[in-house]
Scaffold this motif. Structure first.
Motif, short mmCIF file in Angstrom:
data_model
loop_
_atom_site.label_atom_id
_atom_site.label_comp_id
_atom_site.label_asym_id
_atom_site.label_seq_id
_atom_site.Cartn_x
_atom_site.Cartn_y
_atom_site.Cartn_z
N VAL A 105 0.81 -1.32 -0.12
CA VAL A 105 0.05 -0.09 -0.20
C VAL A 105 0.80 1.17 -0.04
O VAL A 105 0.38 2.13 -0.48
CB VAL A 105 -0.92 -0.04 1.36
N MET A 106 2.05 1.22 0.76
CA MET A 106 3.06 2.27 0.78
C MET A 106 4.06 2.30 -0.22
O MET A 106 4.91 2.53 0.20
CB MET A 106 3.28 2.54 2.20
N ILE A 107 4.01 1.86 -1.50
CA ILE A 107 4.92 1.76 -2.51
C ILE A 107 5.71 3.24 -2.42
O ILE A 107 4.80 4.08 -2.64
CB ILE A 107 4.62 1.06 -3.63
N ARG A 108 6.87 3.13 -2.62
CA ARG A 108 7.51 4.67 -2.79
C ARG A 108 6.87 5.22 -4.25
O ARG A 108 6.90 4.62 -5.23
CB ARG A 108 9.02 4.58 -2.79
N ASN A 109 7.11 6.67 -4.36
CA ASN A 109 7.01 7.44 -5.42
C ASN A 109 5.90 7.55 -6.20
O ASN A 109 5.80 7.89 -7.41
CB ASN A 109 8.34 7.77 -6.16
N LYS A 110 4.79 6.64 -5.70
CA LYS A 110 3.55 6.76 -6.67
C LYS A 110 2.44 6.19 -5.66
O LYS A 110 2.46 5.39 -4.75
CB LYS A 110 3.58 5.29 -7.72
N ASN A 111 1.23 6.63 -5.81
CA ASN A 111 -0.25 6.43 -5.17
C ASN A 111 -0.57 5.16 -5.62
O ASN A 111 -0.55 5.05 -6.90
CB ASN A 111 -0.91 7.67 -5.18
N ILE A 112 -1.08 4.18 -4.69
CA ILE A 112 -1.54 3.03 -5.27
C ILE A 112 -2.66 3.06 -6.02
O ILE A 112 -2.99 2.47 -6.94
CB ILE A 112 -1.84 2.12 -4.02
N ASN A 113 -3.50 4.23 -5.75
CA ASN A 113 -4.68 4.25 -6.80
C ASN A 113 -4.36 4.68 -8.36
O ASN A 113 -4.80 4.08 -9.03
CB ASN A 113 -5.59 5.69 -6.24
N ALA A 114 -3.25 5.44 -8.42
CA ALA A 114 -2.61 5.82 -9.75
C ALA A 114 -2.12 4.48 -10.30
O ALA A 114 -2.73 4.15 -11.48
CB ALA A 114 -1.43 6.78 -9.57
N ILE A 115 -1.46 3.55 -9.53
CA ILE A 115 -0.92 2.41 -10.11
C ILE A 115 -2.35 1.33 -10.52
O ILE A 115 -2.21 0.93 -11.51
CB ILE A 115 -0.17 1.67 -9.05
N TYR A 116 -3.08 1.30 -9.62
CA TYR A 116 -4.30 0.57 -9.91
C TYR A 116 -5.04 0.93 -11.02
O TYR A 116 -5.21 0.20 -12.04
CB TYR A 116 -5.10 0.60 -8.67
N ASP A 117 -5.23 2.17 -11.10
CA ASP A 117 -5.95 2.64 -12.53
C ASP A 117 -5.22 2.52 -13.68
O ASP A 117 -5.55 2.10 -14.73
CB ASP A 117 -6.28 4.19 -12.11
N VAL A 118 -3.89 2.82 -13.79
CA VAL A 118 -3.21 2.64 -14.98
C VAL A 118 -3.12 0.97 -15.18
O VAL A 118 -3.41 0.70 -16.56
CB VAL A 118 -1.58 3.02 -14.66
N ILE A 119 -2.92 0.17 -14.32
CA ILE A 119 -2.78 -1.50 -14.80
C ILE A 119 -4.27 -1.65 -15.23
O ILE A 119 -4.52 -2.19 -16.04
CB ILE A 119 -2.57 -2.20 -13.55
N LYS A 120 -5.50 -1.40 -14.64
CA LYS A 120 -6.85 -1.67 -14.97
C LYS A 120 -7.13 -0.96 -16.46
O LYS A 120 -8.04 -1.53 -17.07
CB LYS A 120 -7.66 -1.10 -13.90
N VAL A 121 -6.57 0.24 -16.87
CA VAL A 121 -6.83 0.53 -18.17
C VAL A 121 -6.32 -0.32 -19.11
O VAL A 121 -6.68 -0.56 -19.93
CB VAL A 121 -6.22 1.94 -18.25
N MET A 122 -4.96 -0.90 -18.84
CA MET A 122 -4.28 -1.56 -19.69
C MET A 122 -4.92 -3.16 -19.76
O MET A 122 -5.18 -3.79 -20.68
CB MET A 122 -2.97 -1.89 -19.28
N ASP A 123 -5.53 -3.68 -18.69
CA ASP A 123 -6.09 -4.76 -18.50
C ASP A 123 -7.12 -4.88 -17.40
O ASP A 123 -6.73 -5.12 -16.33
CB ASP A 123 -5.03 -5.89 -18.27
N PRO A 124 -8.31 -4.57 -17.76
CA PRO A 124 -9.43 -4.44 -16.89
C PRO A 124 -9.66 -5.52 -15.99
O PRO A 124 -10.22 -5.78 -14.75
CB PRO A 124 -10.61 -4.20 -17.69
N PHE A 125 -9.11 -6.73 -16.32
CA PHE A 125 -9.23 -8.12 -15.72
C PHE A 125 -8.11 -8.61 -14.96
O PHE A 125 -8.02 -9.45 -14.02
CB PHE A 125 -9.56 -9.32 -16.65
N GLN A 126 -6.99 -7.78 -14.69
CA GLN A 126 -5.79 -8.11 -14.22
C GLN A 126 -6.22 -8.11 -12.60
O GLN A 126 -6.81 -7.07 -11.83
CB GLN A 126 -4.60 -6.82 -14.22
N LYS A 127 -5.49 -9.08 -12.08
CA LYS A 127 -5.82 -9.55 -10.52
C LYS A 127 -4.71 -8.65 -9.91
O LYS A 127 -3.46 -8.69 -10.18
CB LYS A 127 -5.52 -10.73 -10.21
N ILE A 128 -5.17 -8.03 -8.78
CA ILE A 128 -4.36 -7.08 -7.83
C ILE A 128 -4.58 -7.34 -6.44
O ILE A 128 -5.57 -7.37 -6.27
CB ILE A 128 -4.40 -5.59 -8.01
#
Length: 107
Positions: free
Chosen positions: A36-59
């Motif tokens: 949750v506290m990954i450095r230099n990026k908000n987890i919501n931003a990471i989640y959103d980018v990954i889900k745009v690339m693959d809406p079915f990606q498990k996180i």
């Protein structure tokens, strides 16, 4: 631990690194596990980018924070899968299986 579980993994040191490695390897990744506290990026931003690339990606997110801390809207969203630290390796594998089972009908 991961060798024992017969799992291959890609390690990232920060949020930007995680996204770069995801883009380079997305076709080989079954589940993304992020602190949750990954450095230099908000987890919501990471989640959103990954889900745009693959809406079915498990996180799956990992956190040592209290329920009160992660309920803040800026940190954690209701649709996130979460496992709390500390945990034993068997619990992590169980949680990964739960994420796959819960989402198997969605990709």
């Amino acid at each position: 631990f991961w060798k024992w579980a017969a799992v291959r993994y890609i390690e990232a040191v920060a949020g930007d690194d995680a996204l770069r490695k995801y883009v380079q390897n997305k076709d080989r990744i079954g589940i993304v596990i992020l602190d949750v506290m990954i450095r230099n990026k908000n987890i919501n931003a990471i989640y959103d980018v990954i889900k745009v690339m693959d809406p079915f990606q498990k996180i799956l997110f990992v956190s040592g924070y209290t329920q009160k801390d992660i309920e803040k809207p800026s940190i954690f969203r209701e649709d996130f899968n979460l496992i709390r630290k500390p945990f034993i390796s068997d619990l992590l594998l169980t949680k990964v299986r739960e994420v796959f089972a819960r989402q198997k009908n969605y990709g």
